[in-house]
Design a protein around this motif. Sequence first.
Motif, PDB file in Angstrom:
ATOM      1  N   GLN A  64       0.840  -1.184   0.000  1.00 45.83           N
ATOM      2  CA  GLN A  64       0.000   0.000   0.000  1.00 45.83           C
ATOM      3  C   GLN A  64       0.882   1.243   0.000  1.00 45.83           C
ATOM      4  N   ILE A  65       0.641   2.151  -0.921  1.00 45.73           N
ATOM      5  CA  ILE A  65       1.372   3.420  -0.963  1.00 45.73           C
ATOM      6  C   ILE A  65       0.617   4.434  -0.118  1.00 45.73           C
ATOM      7  N   ALA A  66       1.271   4.948   0.910  1.00 45.84           N
ATOM      8  CA  ALA A  66       0.606   5.866   1.842  1.00 45.84           C
ATOM      9  C   ALA A  66       0.929   7.327   1.561  1.00 45.84           C
ATOM     10  N   HIS A  67       2.102   7.613   0.984  1.00 45.75           N
ATOM     11  CA  HIS A  67       2.543   8.998   0.825  1.00 45.75           C
ATOM     12  C   HIS A  67       3.005   9.245  -0.605  1.00 45.75           C
ATOM     13  N   ALA A  68       2.718  10.441  -1.110  1.00 44.21           N
ATOM     14  CA  ALA A  68       3.104  10.771  -2.485  1.00 44.21           C
ATOM     15  C   ALA A  68       3.447  12.246  -2.582  1.00 44.21           C
ATOM     16  N   ALA A  69       4.329  12.568  -3.528  1.00 44.20           N
ATOM     17  CA  ALA A  69       4.697  13.951  -3.830  1.00 44.20           C
ATOM     18  C   ALA A  69       4.630  14.145  -5.331  1.00 44.20           C
ATOM     19  N   VAL A  70       4.004  15.226  -5.744  1.00 39.30           N
ATOM     20  CA  VAL A  70       3.831  15.534  -7.158  1.00 39.30           C
ATOM     21  C   VAL A  70       4.475  16.884  -7.443  1.00 39.30           C
ATOM     22  N   ALA A  71       5.416  16.913  -8.369  1.00 39.58           N
ATOM     23  CA  ALA A  71       5.984  18.161  -8.874  1.00 39.58           C
ATOM     24  C   ALA A  71       5.318  18.431 -10.211  1.00 39.58           C
ATOM     25  N   ILE A  72       4.693  19.612 -10.353  1.00 43.60           N
ATOM     26  CA  ILE A  72       3.879  19.881 -11.537  1.00 43.60           C
ATOM     27  C   ILE A  72       4.237  21.229 -12.143  1.00 43.60           C
ATOM     28  N   ALA A  73       4.229  21.293 -13.466  1.00 38.13           N
ATOM     29  CA  ALA A  73       4.615  22.514 -14.178  1.00 38.13           C
ATOM     30  C   ALA A  73       3.470  23.516 -14.112  1.00 38.13           C
ATOM     31  N   ASN A  74       3.310  24.111 -12.928  1.00 34.40           N
ATOM     32  CA  ASN A  74       2.148  24.966 -12.706  1.00 34.40           C
ATOM     33  C   ASN A  74       2.296  25.641 -11.344  1.00 34.40           C
ATOM     34  N   PRO A  75       1.833  26.884 -11.178  1.00 37.91           N
ATOM     35  CA  PRO A  75       1.798  27.446  -9.834  1.00 37.91           C
ATOM     36  C   PRO A  75       0.804  26.670  -8.972  1.00 37.91           C
ATOM     37  N   VAL A  76       1.147  26.444  -7.716  1.00 40.72           N
ATOM     38  CA  VAL A  76       0.280  25.682  -6.814  1.00 40.72           C
ATOM     39  C   VAL A  76      -0.120  26.586  -5.661  1.00 40.72           C
ATOM     40  N   GLU A  77      -1.395  26.942  -5.615  1.00 38.84           N
ATOM     41  CA  GLU A  77      -1.916  27.793  -4.555  1.00 38.84           C
ATOM     42  C   GLU A  77      -3.232  27.196  -4.079  1.00 38.84           C
ATOM     43  N   GLY A  78      -3.295  26.834  -2.826  1.00 39.74           N
ATOM     44  CA  GLY A  78      -4.519  26.264  -2.299  1.00 39.74           C
ATOM     45  C   GLY A  78      -4.749  24.852  -2.790  1.00 39.74           C
ATOM     46  N   ASP A  79      -6.012  24.442  -2.835  1.00 41.48           N
ATOM     47  CA  ASP A  79      -6.348  23.043  -3.087  1.00 41.48           C
ATOM     48  C   ASP A  79      -6.522  22.732  -4.571  1.00 41.48           C
ATOM     49  N   ARG A  80      -6.881  23.731  -5.366  1.00 44.75           N
ATOM     50  CA  ARG A  80      -7.204  23.480  -6.772  1.00 44.75           C
ATOM     51  C   ARG A  80      -5.991  23.703  -7.660  1.00 44.75           C
ATOM     52  N   VAL A  81      -5.667  22.720  -8.483  1.00 47.66           N
ATOM     53  CA  VAL A  81      -4.516  22.808  -9.386  1.00 47.66           C
ATOM     54  C   VAL A  81      -5.027  22.837 -10.819  1.00 47.66           C
ATOM     55  N   ARG A  82      -4.647  23.873 -11.562  1.00 48.02           N
ATOM     56  CA  ARG A  82      -4.982  23.973 -12.989  1.00 48.02           C
ATOM     57  C   ARG A  82      -3.684  24.186 -13.750  1.00 48.02           C
ATOM     58  N   MET A  83      -3.348  23.265 -14.646  1.00 49.65           N
ATOM     59  CA  MET A  83      -2.092  23.360 -15.372  1.00 49.65           C
ATOM     60  C   MET A  83      -2.128  24.507 -16.387  1.00 49.65           C
ATOM     61  N   THR A  84      -1.007  25.222 -16.497  1.00 52.70           N
ATOM     62  CA  THR A  84      -0.911  26.357 -17.412  1.00 52.70           C
ATOM     63  C   THR A  84      -0.770  25.890 -18.852  1.00 52.70           C
ATOM     64  N   ASN A  85       0.070  24.877 -19.090  1.00 46.64           N
ATOM     65  CA  ASN A  85       0.374  24.440 -20.450  1.00 46.64           C
ATOM     66  C   ASN A  85      -0.334  23.156 -20.853  1.00 46.64           C
ATOM     67  N   TYR A  86      -1.342  22.748 -20.066  1.00 46.04           N
ATOM     68  CA  TYR A  86      -2.127  21.565 -20.414  1.00 46.04           C
ATOM     69  C   TYR A  86      -3.477  21.682 -19.722  1.00 46.04           C
ATOM     70  N   HIS A  87      -4.427  20.839 -20.136  1.00 47.48           N
ATOM     71  CA  HIS A  87      -5.804  21.020 -19.660  1.00 47.48           C
ATOM     72  C   HIS A  87      -6.106  20.307 -18.347  1.00 47.48           C
ATOM     73  N   TRP A  88      -5.168  19.556 -17.782  1.00 47.29           N
ATOM     74  CA  TRP A  88      -5.459  18.822 -16.555  1.00 47.29           C
ATOM     75  C   TRP A  88      -5.718  19.787 -15.399  1.00 47.29           C
ATOM     76  N   GLN A  89      -6.670  19.426 -14.556  1.00 49.10           N
ATOM     77  CA  GLN A  89      -6.915  20.144 -13.314  1.00 49.10           C
ATOM     78  C   GLN A  89      -7.512  19.171 -12.299  1.00 49.10           C
ATOM     79  N   PHE A  90      -7.245  19.432 -11.028  1.00 47.37           N
ATOM     80  CA  PHE A  90      -7.756  18.527  -9.997  1.00 47.37           C
ATOM     81  C   PHE A  90      -7.686  19.200  -8.630  1.00 47.37           C
ATOM     82  N   SER A  91      -8.477  18.667  -7.704  1.00 49.52           N
ATOM     83  CA  SER A  91      -8.420  19.048  -6.291  1.00 49.52           C
ATOM     84  C   SER A  91      -7.407  18.141  -5.599  1.00 49.52           C
ATOM     85  N   ILE A  92      -6.474  18.733  -4.874  1.00 53.02           N
ATOM     86  CA  ILE A  92      -5.443  17.942  -4.206  1.00 53.02           C
ATOM     87  C   ILE A  92      -6.060  16.966  -3.213  1.00 53.02           C
ATOM     88  N   ASP A  93      -6.995  17.467  -2.425  1.00 54.08           N
ATOM     89  CA  ASP A  93      -7.541  16.588  -1.389  1.00 54.08           C
ATOM     90  C   ASP A  93      -8.446  15.511  -1.977  1.00 54.08           C
TER      91      ASP A  93
END
Length: 637
Positions: A64-93
């Motif tokens: 079971q993987i319990a912990h993860a870290a994601v480095a993403i080409a995008n500013p990260v502020e708060g819970d919502r992540v929206r990529m600048t150079n691609y259409h992916w977006q998601f809530s961290i929690d």
Amino acid sequence: MPRFDSPRLLADIGGTYARFALELGPGEFTQMASLRCADHADFHAAVSAYLQGLNWQDAGGPQQIAHAAVAIANPVEGDRVRMTNYHWQFSIDEMRQRLGLDTLVVVNDFTALAMALPRLAEVDVHQVGGGQARRPSVIGLLGAGTGLGVSGLIPAGEGWIALGTEGGHVNFGPRDEREMDILKFAWKTLDHVSYERLISGPGLELIYKALADRNGVANAESLLAPAITQRALEDGDKLCLETLEVFCGLLGTAAANLAVTLGSLGGIYIGGGIVPRLGEYFDRSPFRARFEDKGRFHDYVAAIPTFVITAEHATFKGASAILENQLRHLQASPGSAILGQIRRARSELSPAELRVADLVLAQPRSVLNDPIAEIARAAGVSQPTVIRFCRSLGCEGLSDFKLRLASGLTGTVPVTHTQVNTNDSMLELGAKVLGNTASAILQVRSHLNRDTIDRAIDMLLAASRIEFFALGHYGVVAQDAQFKFLRFGMPCGAYTDPRLQLLAADVLREGDVAVVISSGGRLPELISVVEKAQERGAKVVAITASQSPLAKKADVTLIVDHIEDIATHLPMVSRILHLLVIDILAVGVAMRRNPDSIAALTAGAEDDDAKPARGAATAAPGVSMASPLARLTSHSR
């Protein structure tokens, strides 16, 4: 080498590729894979595809993987992540819950790469040019790939503070006539030309096209960035070589600008996917000469060394370091890993407290933001039960519980709500009110949708008449909106009485716009207004909560999700949020009506009653373009 209790998932997400790895122990990476973003619908699909393809034999069997870290080409502020150079977006929690993780840390990719720099050995970097790094001192970092990442490290005691920046978007400044011609070519399709537009993969392609145009190369072949690099280095193609020459020169100027901006006496490091592939060519390219070409500051930058990062897994190392720091912080703070504590304590909780526990485990972000009345209502318990639940976990109360919950959710700054109580001093009360308001504003900012704002502004600009509708405590928002738009010379009215609202809606016609303002979006009086307005052919803009009946009926909905229990106190924060949305619309309308008016808007009259100077330009009857922009966002008095 000791191994972790469970493997840790690491990801490096760019605009083109998503790279993954498992970390079994400190610096021990395995199961590395690179997936094309275009092959997967969203971030969760890419992670799932990677996990499904794992070969667990190397890791000692499925775990079971319990912990993860994601480095993403995008500013990260708060819970919502929206990529600048691609259409992916998601809530961290939400992503943490869907992946079944205890901890999910999401950071900017160049922040992660910056944190790797102190951990790189000499064999992991290649120095270009002279200079000697001072230790400890500020370090600068930039690198070209799908975009241009910029970051830095500031020494702080025995550790480092990483800067999360978007420095790649600063304005491009040409150095000679050739670069001026490239800028003019870029202006044909781009309103704003930043360094990222040129120092990146797409930037290589733009430079190639611009030079073909400048050199009179008719019917130049359309090439992608990898092909341009290959033809330059392997085939000696003249146009491709000139493209690389310009690219490296621009990178040298950008690196020098970063060096003098940060005072990077510890050196400038070059990462990203493009430069490390240039090999020996980069050493003899114009990069270092342009780096030192700083006029009076030539000696200053000549003493600063520049390095190309050659380490294969540098971003993973940085993401791992950030995750390790987060987990160490959680372990060092008693009770801060609150979700795990709740799971362990379930068998000792009363049935009522267990309902609160289930709510927290299922919706930790909502609990973090909601007042006690809403938490109790959602869990189906009394407010004292919520307090007993918090104290059963060793917390002093709900505020203490939320602070511990916030520290354990993600590696980003959480949105918090601090309950005001009767024991607060006036200073504490003021700090909590201001803190709650600022937190709510940041949350609404993360939910703003550019397309819906544009559509709402377009509707208002095209409207024959605008009518604002609100009830109760939100009536002042409608009146404030009327005040602002009347000053633009736009016919409008504000209606806060249910009887007058229906009469006003009954005389609306095609071409009119009704702006309906409601916190909950469920009042039958306002729903009737919407139905009547649309029956008459008018358009409806709603400022309200998501998933509400009003939101579903309106032609355009601007989302403001902030619940306040009006049974226990008057709405404060939500009313401010609605006023700010009106401000956004007002400023947007003003800028669209006269895009050149910003300079005029920032100088002029001192108060709202000041009359326009004789001969002053006006954007509309009754609106002086000499009045300051701040007046557009000052609420009616």
